[in-house]
Design a protein around this motif. Sequence first.
Motif, short mmCIF file in Angstrom:
data_model
loop_
_atom_site.label_atom_id
_atom_site.label_comp_id
_atom_site.label_asym_id
_atom_site.label_seq_id
_atom_site.Cartn_x
_atom_site.Cartn_y
_atom_site.Cartn_z
N ALA A 153 104.39 11.37 -3.56
CA ALA A 153 103.03 11.08 -3.92
C ALA A 153 102.50 10.52 -2.36
O ALA A 153 103.20 9.87 -1.57
CB ALA A 153 102.81 9.98 -4.67
N ILE A 154 101.30 11.09 -2.17
CA ILE A 154 100.79 10.98 -0.87
C ILE A 154 99.33 10.46 -1.03
O ILE A 154 98.53 11.10 -1.94
CB ILE A 154 100.68 12.35 -0.02
CG1 ILE A 154 101.96 12.80 0.50
CG2 ILE A 154 100.00 11.83 1.54
CD1 ILE A 154 103.08 11.95 0.92
N ASP A 155 98.98 9.14 -0.49
CA ASP A 155 97.63 8.63 -0.41
C ASP A 155 96.79 8.51 0.89
O ASP A 155 97.78 8.19 1.74
CB ASP A 155 97.61 7.11 -1.14
CG ASP A 155 96.37 6.66 -1.46
OD1 ASP A 155 95.39 7.27 -2.24
OD2 ASP A 155 96.22 5.66 -0.88
N PHE A 156 95.68 9.05 0.83
CA PHE A 156 94.80 8.68 2.05
C PHE A 156 94.04 7.75 1.86
O PHE A 156 93.16 7.92 0.72
CB PHE A 156 94.32 10.01 2.53
CG PHE A 156 95.28 10.77 3.01
CD1 PHE A 156 95.86 10.87 4.11
CD2 PHE A 156 95.73 12.03 2.41
CE1 PHE A 156 96.83 11.40 4.84
CE2 PHE A 156 96.72 12.96 2.81
CZ PHE A 156 97.33 12.85 4.19
N ALA A 157 93.61 6.86 2.57
CA ALA A 157 92.47 5.91 2.55
C ALA A 157 91.92 5.68 3.76
O ALA A 157 92.39 5.77 4.58
CB ALA A 157 93.24 4.47 2.05
N ALA A 158 90.38 5.89 3.70
CA ALA A 158 89.70 5.59 5.01
C ALA A 158 89.15 4.34 5.24
O ALA A 158 88.91 3.61 4.29
CB ALA A 158 88.27 6.66 5.07
N LYS A 159 89.29 4.07 6.48
CA LYS A 159 88.87 2.71 6.88
C LYS A 159 87.68 2.88 7.66
O LYS A 159 87.63 3.73 8.47
CB LYS A 159 89.81 1.99 7.71
CG LYS A 159 91.36 1.38 6.89
CD LYS A 159 90.60 0.27 5.93
CE LYS A 159 91.98 -0.06 5.28
NZ LYS A 159 91.57 -1.28 4.33
N SER A 160 86.51 2.34 7.30
CA SER A 160 85.05 2.66 8.17
C SER A 160 85.07 1.72 9.26
O SER A 160 85.94 0.66 9.31
CB SER A 160 83.85 2.05 7.06
OG SER A 160 84.04 2.96 5.83
N PRO A 161 84.34 2.10 10.19
CA PRO A 161 84.14 1.34 11.54
C PRO A 161 83.92 -0.14 11.14
O PRO A 161 82.64 -0.47 10.47
CB PRO A 161 82.88 2.04 12.34
CG PRO A 161 82.82 3.08 11.74
CD PRO A 161 83.28 3.20 10.25
N ASP A 162 84.67 -0.90 11.68
CA ASP A 162 84.38 -2.64 11.34
C ASP A 162 84.80 -3.44 12.36
O ASP A 162 84.97 -4.56 12.11
CB ASP A 162 85.26 -2.92 9.92
CG ASP A 162 86.58 -2.74 10.24
OD1 ASP A 162 87.18 -2.80 9.08
OD2 ASP A 162 87.06 -2.60 11.28
N GLY A 163 84.77 -3.12 13.58
CA GLY A 163 85.02 -3.86 14.68
C GLY A 163 86.90 -3.84 14.95
O GLY A 163 87.03 -3.86 16.17
#
Length: 169
Positions: free
Chosen positions: A85-95
């Motif tokens: 199982a492969i999961d991708f999660a994006a992290k938005s710009p936040d410093g």
Amino acid sequence: MSPLTHFDAEGQAHMVNVGAKPATRRVAVARGRITMQAGTLALIQSGTARKGDVLGVARIAAIQAAKKTSDLIPLCHPLALTRVAIDFAAKSPDGNWAGAIICTATVETTGPTGVEMEALTAVQVGLLTIYDMCKAVDRGMVMTDVRVLEKHGGTSGSYLAPAGEPPAP
């Protein structure tokens, strides 16, 4: 005798004999991230990258990599995987992040040896695929923090990465 199991008494590399080990359920979870420009992350999230669905292709590549690990790592045993199982999660710009995608791979089998290498290989190839598909717009992407977060099964028992690891998606 070396504590490194892939060397024999004479110091020669060899494939570890797992024939006498009992088949047990084995699970490993690995994670890594690729940081990128905020615009690159937005392009991936919008689904308008020139080469297509970046994360869809990276997911298939990561699954295939887990299945082919023994072809890439010389002393790994070929394993019949029961789950990838492969999961991708994006992290938005936040410093803290310029923009990043976290890849998490969960790999399972029932067998005489663990699946840590399969999980790590899946993460690396997933991240490499993102790089390949987006390098035309962002050659400065960086892959980091690839590591085993947990593993279960076998005679060595369970392993959980210490606190203070990169944040979960």
